[in-house]
Structures are given as structure tokens and as C-alpha cells.
Design a protein around this motif. Structure first.
Motif, short mmCIF file in Angstrom:
data_model
loop_
_atom_site.label_atom_id
_atom_site.label_comp_id
_atom_site.label_asym_id
_atom_site.label_seq_id
_atom_site.Cartn_x
_atom_site.Cartn_y
_atom_site.Cartn_z
N LYS A 40 15.84 -10.67 -0.91
CA LYS A 40 17.17 -10.83 -1.14
C LYS A 40 18.13 -9.30 -0.88
CE LYS A 40 20.23 -12.49 -4.77
NZ LYS A 40 20.51 -13.19 -5.94
N SER A 41 17.41 -8.19 -1.43
CA SER A 41 17.92 -6.88 -1.43
C SER A 41 17.67 -6.21 -0.38
CB SER A 41 17.85 -6.13 -2.50
OG SER A 41 16.23 -5.67 -2.61
N LYS A 42 16.58 -6.78 0.67
CA LYS A 42 16.02 -5.95 1.67
C LYS A 42 15.74 -4.53 1.51
CE LYS A 42 19.31 -8.46 4.97
NZ LYS A 42 20.21 -8.29 5.87
N MET A 43 14.86 -4.59 0.20
CA MET A 43 14.24 -3.33 0.01
C MET A 43 12.86 -3.55 -0.20
SD MET A 43 16.35 -1.02 -0.81
CE MET A 43 15.59 0.10 -1.91
N ALA A 44 11.88 -2.58 0.43
CA ALA A 44 10.33 -2.88 0.73
C ALA A 44 9.94 -1.51 0.10
CB ALA A 44 9.98 -3.21 2.02
N TYR A 45 8.46 -1.63 -0.11
CA TYR A 45 7.92 -0.51 -0.81
C TYR A 45 6.19 -0.73 -0.27
CZ TYR A 45 11.86 -1.07 -3.94
OH TYR A 45 13.35 -1.18 -4.41
N VAL A 46 5.79 0.33 -0.08
CA VAL A 46 4.29 0.43 0.34
C VAL A 46 3.74 1.62 -0.40
CG1 VAL A 46 2.75 0.45 2.08
CG2 VAL A 46 4.99 -0.33 2.59
N VAL A 47 2.58 1.48 -1.14
CA VAL A 47 1.65 2.60 -1.62
C VAL A 47 0.60 2.45 -1.09
CG1 VAL A 47 0.81 3.39 -3.83
CG2 VAL A 47 3.21 2.64 -3.66
N MET A 48 -0.24 3.66 -0.75
CA MET A 48 -1.64 3.57 -0.19
C MET A 48 -2.43 4.82 -1.01
SD MET A 48 -1.34 2.79 3.89
CE MET A 48 -0.82 1.46 4.49
N ILE A 49 -3.57 4.50 -1.39
CA ILE A 49 -4.30 5.35 -2.33
C ILE A 49 -5.75 5.35 -1.65
CG2 ILE A 49 -5.28 5.81 -4.55
CD1 ILE A 49 -2.91 4.49 -5.81
N ASN A 50 -6.44 6.64 -1.52
CA ASN A 50 -7.86 6.68 -0.80
C ASN A 50 -8.78 6.73 -1.99
OD1 ASN A 50 -6.46 9.09 -1.07
ND2 ASN A 50 -8.22 10.10 0.14
N ALA A 51 -8.60 5.72 -2.99
CA ALA A 51 -9.60 5.70 -4.21
C ALA A 51 -9.64 4.48 -4.52
CB ALA A 51 -9.10 6.67 -5.11
N SER A 52 -10.70 3.77 -5.25
CA SER A 52 -10.95 2.83 -5.77
C SER A 52 -10.56 2.97 -7.04
CB SER A 52 -12.46 1.98 -5.74
OG SER A 52 -12.71 1.70 -4.33
N GLY A 53 -10.45 1.73 -7.87
CA GLY A 53 -10.54 1.94 -9.43
C GLY A 53 -9.09 2.07 -9.95
N THR A 54 -8.01 1.97 -8.96
CA THR A 54 -6.65 2.12 -9.53
C THR A 54 -5.64 1.13 -8.79
OG1 THR A 54 -4.89 3.86 -9.76
CG2 THR A 54 -6.08 3.81 -7.37
N ASN A 55 -4.57 0.92 -9.47
CA ASN A 55 -3.79 -0.21 -8.87
C ASN A 55 -2.57 0.30 -8.31
OD1 ASN A 55 -2.17 -2.54 -8.58
ND2 ASN A 55 -1.75 -2.72 -10.80
N PRO A 56 -2.36 0.27 -6.91
CA PRO A 56 -1.14 0.80 -6.36
C PRO A 56 0.21 -0.04 -6.74
CG PRO A 56 -2.39 -0.42 -4.89
CD PRO A 56 -3.36 -0.46 -6.02
N GLY A 57 -0.13 -1.51 -6.90
CA GLY A 57 1.24 -2.22 -7.41
C GLY A 57 1.80 -1.65 -8.76
#
Length: 477
Positions: A344-361
């Protein structure tokens, strides 16, 4: 003449209407950077990269920490990661392109499309396993193919032929169209359907029909091993009891590539998001019909508990503020990633992490919520007094032993404080109005004024501590 004046008035009105919504996000970006840098340290993340997209442009991007700790290779917005299950979106787009071309139907049965499909259906009452049920994870199929490929240290992913060999030894978990059951096997089978229907190798079809047209030159259907430790980030484990993260062995998803094999960076996934906004706006055809992408991002499955909803390939859900969001996350050995779109707002977000056990969300949610705190430039009260130089007060203040740190920054003519670390920056943020030299008061949610912050200066005039509720926090840097 009257018509001309009316038209001119309309232009002036429209121009003023647009300027009323104009926002300056520069201070929000600074706070986002402060927050992500701090969270990286407190959570002992090797590296994290992120991007914010506004329709067809990049609003902000950044990288923090290391792509390769031993060689001190810094993470940045071009750093490559395994995107794991975000791969499913590309497979889903490929399926829907074949759908647009009339080469398959969503209610086609898998058994009719893949001659070798022999997974046992143990529920006589079950409905058919179809493309639609595979896309919505409601097929009742097992989560995985019959191999322990998520088991370390070597993560032995099977080939396509190996998956087919053992498929007949597997059986359904539920009757089709009964429950949501996330399934890498389901999306793997969709990849096989792409190959079967198109007559091309899966990699080739994806490259020629999606990646090349969208100029996603840094997105691949595998992990580029030759770049590992350089532009491809090394993956690290979750934290062990010693507080350390270990290097994770390199892997290729092989036969599971359609579900979990891709690599990319935040820049390319940002372009992927911009394509979606563009397609939805133009109502034309660019790889897919606009109506087809819109159809994919609507709810096609709701679990009996009414809590889990899925589109065709996409996750579709409501955020904490009630906004409908679409996207997908990814979790592979040593890597976590997430892509979220607000169509609706035409906004997007991307997060990348090089580790397990965490939540990029949680980082995407935090970034979104910080951005939402920014008010339009004209949203300023008349005769409001502003401090001459807010930079004097900006910095980190010690809160030990009660908390770790407090950051104070500038925010639209005011000060903002942020406790570090925090998983919910929007709840931690407090805003302070300038009263007089070195004195500020907190602005409560109802716009009344609360407690006072009094900054103190040393002999050379530099702020060195702040007094709140009669107690001091000393400036760290």
C-alpha cells in the motif's frame, strides 16, 4: 481567463498538498544505524546488512560488522548471503509465469505433472495434492525430503535424483487442504514442475525468465563458492555457552535449490521489491501480469486457528499496527534473511545476517517503526523554541548497572533517547523538548511535558553527563 485561474489554483493546491507530506528521514536513518550497530555488538552478530526501498528508489542501505571475521572483510549492502527460503518466491514467480502462459493450472494435480511422483497418500478422504496446495503449504506433504540435510556439520543436501529415489518411501502428514505445514519438499516439487513444463533446466529457466529481465546480476540459484569469504559472507552458528559463534561449513542445496538454494544481496532483493511495486502500479505485464502478482499476494489459505495465512508463495500477514505485509524469510546454516513489502505504501525492507539463531524480522519491524515516527516537515508548532546546537548533546551515556547504554540523538528539532540494547526501538524512544540552555523536558504521548533532562558541561564547555530524576548518566562518547 477564469478557467486558467482555476487551473492554476488547482496546481498550487496539489503542489502544497504534496509538500505537506514531505518528510526528512535523515535523522531516522542515523538512529537506525546507531541501533543496528549496537544490536550487532550486543547480540554478537558477525555482520548484518539492510536496505529500505521506497517504490523505485533506495532510501537507505547499510552494512555493519564483518562478512568474514578472520580476514576482516566488512559487510556492506553488496555483500552476498544465502537467502534460503526467499528462494521460494522466485520459484513461485516461475510457476505463475507458466500459469500466465496457459501451460498449467493451479488446480492441476502433481501426480499428473510429474510422472515419477509416487509419495504415498495415506488418507483416503484427502483431496488432491495440487499446485495451489504446494504454493500455500497446505498440501499435507512432509516438511522435508527423506534426507537429514539440515544436520551439521556437513549439511549433505540430496541431488534431484536422490530425492526422487526416496520419494516413494515418504507419506503424507495430513489430508490435503487441512492444515498449514511448511514444506521444503513442496517447493522442491514445484521446481521440478518448472523443469518438466518448461523443458528447461530449473537454473536456466530462472536465469532467462526472471533474473536477467530484472537485472538481478547478484542473485544466483546457488552459493558462489569461489566468492566465499570475500563478497559471499561466511556463515556462523548460533551462540554457544561460551558466548561464541563458530564458522559453519559451506553447503549447496543441490536438489533443494528451488526451496532454499539461492544467494543474493539486499540491493538485488530491493530491486526485486521495486519490480513488484512497479508491476502492481502499471497494470501491465512484466514477467507476470499485474493481476497475477496481485493474486499471489492475497490470502489463499487460512489455518483453522485463523492465525496463519498464506498467499501463493508469499507469506501474507498483519503487522503489530494492523498493516497488511507480504514477503518471506530465509534460514539456512549460518544465514538468516527477511524480505518484507508494504504494497500500500510501496515501502520494502530487507535484512540479511550471516549467523544462525537470530531473527531478522525483528530488525525489519524495528526499522519500520522508527521510520513511522518521522513527521511531515510542516508538522511543527508555531513559536516553538529550538536549541541552537542539538549536536552538543548527541552521544552515548552510561546506564550501568541497570541497563547498558542510552543514546541521545537529534530528532526534528528535539532530542530523542534510545535505550541499548532493545528489541523494540519504537517503544524505547522518548522525545524531549528544548526548554532553555541545557534543559529539556520529555514530551508525553498526550503532548504534555514530563520529567526534565539537564545536561552538564565540563570546564571547556563540553557536555559530559546528563541528570534525569536526580541521577546522573555519564557520557561515554
Amino acid at each position: 481567463m477564469k478557467i486558467f485561474i482555476s487551473f492554476l489554483s488547482l496546481l498550487i493546491f496539489l503542489s502544497s498538498s504534496f509538500s505537506q507530506d514531505e518528510k526528512d528521514y535523515s535523522e531516522a536513518f542515523s538512529l537506525i544505524e546507531i541501533w543496528l550497530e549496537a544490536q550487532k555488538d550486543f547480540e554478537q552478530l558477525p555482520g548484518i546488512t539492510a536496505i529500505i526501498i521506497d517504490d523505485q528508489k533506495v532510501l537507505w542501505s547499510g552494512g555493519f560488522g564483518m562478512a568474514n571475521i578472520n580476514n576482516e572483510v566488512k559487510a556492506n549492502s553488496s555483500t552476498l548471503y544465502s537467502i534460503c527460503s526467499i528462494s521460494k518466491l522466485f520459484t513461485s514467480v516461475a510457476i505463475m509465469k507458466l500459469y500466465d502462459e496457459g501451460k498449467l493450472r493451479l488446480d492441476d494435480q502433481v501426480i499428473d505433472l510429474l510422472p515419477w511422483y509416487n509419495l504415498e497418500q495415506i488418507y483416503p478422504e484427502s483431496g488432491p495434492v495440487t499446485i495451489r496446495t504446494l504454493l500455500t503449504h497446505s498440501s499435507g506433504l512432509p516438511r522435508e525430503a527423506a534426507y537429514p540435510y539440515w544436520t551439521g556439520p556437513d549439511f549433505s543436501f540430496p541431488t534431484s535424483d536422490q530425492i526422487k529415489t526416496k520419494l516413494g518411501e515418504q507419506e503424507t502428514l495430513y489430508p490435503a487442504s487441512t492444515y498449514f505445514q511448511y514444506s521444503n519438499l513442496a517447493l522442491t516439487l514445484l521446481g521440478e514442475i518448472v523443469r518438466e513444463i518448461s523443458g528447461q533446466a530449473y537454473d536456466q529457466y530462472i536465469q532467462e525468465n526472471i533474473l536477467n529481465p530484472l537485472d538481478l546480476s547478484n542473485t544466483r540459484t546457488e552459493l558462489p563458492e569461489s566468492m566465499l569469504g570475500k563478497n559471499l559472507a561466511i556463515g556462523y552458528s548460533s551462540i554457544n555457552r561460551d558466548g561464541k559463534r563458530e564458522k559453519v561449513n559451506f553447503f549447496q542445496a543441490k536438489g533443494i535449490q528451488a526451496a532454499a538454494g539461492f544467494s543474493s544481496n539486499v540491493e538485488d532483493l530491493g530491486r526485486f521489491a521495486s519490480w513488484q511495486f512497479r508491476l502492481l502500479s502499471t497494470k501491465e505485464t512484466e514477467i507476470l501480469r499485474s493481476s497475477t502478482l496481485d493474486y499471489m499476494q492475497r490470502v489463499h489459505w487460512t489455518d483453522p486457528d485463523w492465525k496463519t495465512t498464506r498467499g501463493l508463495g508469499f507469506g501474507v500477514y498483519k503487522s503489530s499496527d494492523g498493516t497488511t505485509l507480504v514477503g518471506h524469510g530465509g534460514s539456512c546454516p549460518g544465514y538468516r534473511s527477511s524480505l518484507t513489502l508494504d504494497t500500500k505504501s510501496k515501502m520494502a525492507y530487507v535484512v540479511m545476517i550471516n549467523a544462525s539463531g537470530t531473527n531478522p524480522g525483528k530488525y525489519i519491524e524495528g526499522i519500520r517503526n522508527i521510520m513511522k515516527k518521522v513527521k511531515p516537515l510542516n508538522d511543527k508548532k508555531e513559536n516553538e523554541t529550538v536549541a541552537e546546537n542539538l549536536k552538543d548533546y548527541v552521544g552515548f551515556y552510561n546506564q550501568q548497572p541497570w541497563w547498558s547504554e542510552m543514546y541521545i540523538g537529534a530528532w526534528q528539532g528535539k532530542l530523542v533517547s534510545l535505550d541499548l540494547p532493545t528489541y523494540s526501538p519504537e517503544n524505547s524512544m522518548k522525545f524531549f523538548k528544548y526548554i532553555e540552555k541545557d534543559v529539556f523536558r520529555r514530551i508525553r504521548d498526550d503532548d504534555t511535558l514530563g520529567e526534565t533532562l539537564v545536561f552538564e558541561r565540563d570546564s571547556i564547555g563540553k557536555v559530559f553527563r546528563v541528570n534525569s530524576h536526580g541521577n546522573y548518566s555519564v557520557r561515554i562518547k
